[in-house]
Enzyme design. Sequence first.
Site, PDB file in Angstrom:
ATOM      1  N   ASP A 150       0.862  -1.169   0.000  1.00 23.43           N
ATOM      2  CA  ASP A 150       0.000   0.000   0.000  1.00 23.43           C
ATOM      3  C   ASP A 150       0.909   1.232   0.000  1.00 23.43           C
ATOM      4  O   ASP A 150       2.125   1.113   0.224  1.00 23.43           O
ATOM      5  CB  ASP A 150      -0.885  -0.040   1.256  1.00 23.43           C
ATOM      6  CG  ASP A 150      -1.691   1.220   1.445  1.00 23.43           C
ATOM      7  OD1 ASP A 150      -2.406   1.620   0.504  1.00 23.43           O
ATOM      8  OD2 ASP A 150      -1.608   1.815   2.539  1.00 23.43           O
ATOM      9  N   ASP A 156      -0.249   5.169   1.023  1.00 22.57           N
ATOM     10  CA  ASP A 156      -0.531   6.133   2.092  1.00 22.57           C
ATOM     11  C   ASP A 156      -0.577   5.448   3.452  1.00 22.57           C
ATOM     12  O   ASP A 156      -1.324   4.494   3.652  1.00 22.57           O
ATOM     13  CB  ASP A 156      -1.873   6.822   1.850  1.00 22.57           C
ATOM     14  CG  ASP A 156      -1.899   7.603   0.551  1.00 22.57           C
ATOM     15  OD1 ASP A 156      -1.048   8.488   0.383  1.00 22.57           O
ATOM     16  OD2 ASP A 156      -2.753   7.308  -0.301  1.00 22.57           O
ATOM     17  N   ASP A 191      -1.214  -0.786   6.100  1.00 18.62           N
ATOM     18  CA  ASP A 191      -1.321  -0.188   7.429  1.00 18.62           C
ATOM     19  C   ASP A 191      -2.739  -0.127   7.974  1.00 18.62           C
ATOM     20  O   ASP A 191      -2.924   0.255   9.135  1.00 18.62           O
ATOM     21  CB  ASP A 191      -0.784   1.247   7.387  1.00 18.62           C
ATOM     22  CG  ASP A 191      -1.717   2.171   6.607  1.00 18.62           C
ATOM     23  OD1 ASP A 191      -2.270   3.113   7.202  1.00 18.62           O
ATOM     24  OD2 ASP A 191      -1.910   1.949   5.400  1.00 18.62           O
TER      25      ASP A 191
END
Length: 218
Positions: free
Chosen positions: A7, A9, A165
């Site tokens: 991922d 961001d 995250d």
Amino acid sequence: MSAVVFDLDGTLVDSAPDIQAAANRMLEGEGLAPLDLPTLISFIGNGLPKLVERVMRTRGIDPARHEELTQVTLAHYSADSSDLTVLYPGVRAALQALQAKGYALGLCTNKPEAPARDILRALGIEDFFAVVVGGDTLPVKKPDPAPLFTAFEALGEGARLYVGDSEVDAATAKAAGVDFALFTEGYRKGPVEQMLHKARFADFAELPEIAQALLTAG
């Protein structure tokens, strides 16, 4: 070749300040008060259109203007997508170590593909990634598994690991049947213990060993 897909961001980069700036420029154009950073971070995870929807709801803007204001926000963001964005500590070294181990690397993000590539280029890590799948690359976004499948398929056959995250990333990995490594210092909304993951880490120096253990398991 075994592959690791990331991922963006909240995983590789702390991009919230630039996203906040774009959203607040849109709100300023509407004569409305800006959002603070914690509020903006709570809106990240499902792509820019969903983020704009949440911003609009918070400020009482007519939902019928969603498409218009999404484009306004995207224009602001595309103009300045990397001014305040930084790599998390240890990211570059971890990418180098994973590449040195022979793993193919990819990116799967809900951020639109063009600004995602701009950020990778601006931060000097674009060349690590053989494939970039953005939030507008396919008709669907994460947690639909299709973007993640697309990224892995472009990297070829082999063991697979997804690194993210957030709850959206964990759900995407589960839907795709892929092992998930959780970076605990990003933009997740709830406790780590409530998220399905095979491994977790707070320091990117730990990731190469985690990846090797998971990709060679069984």
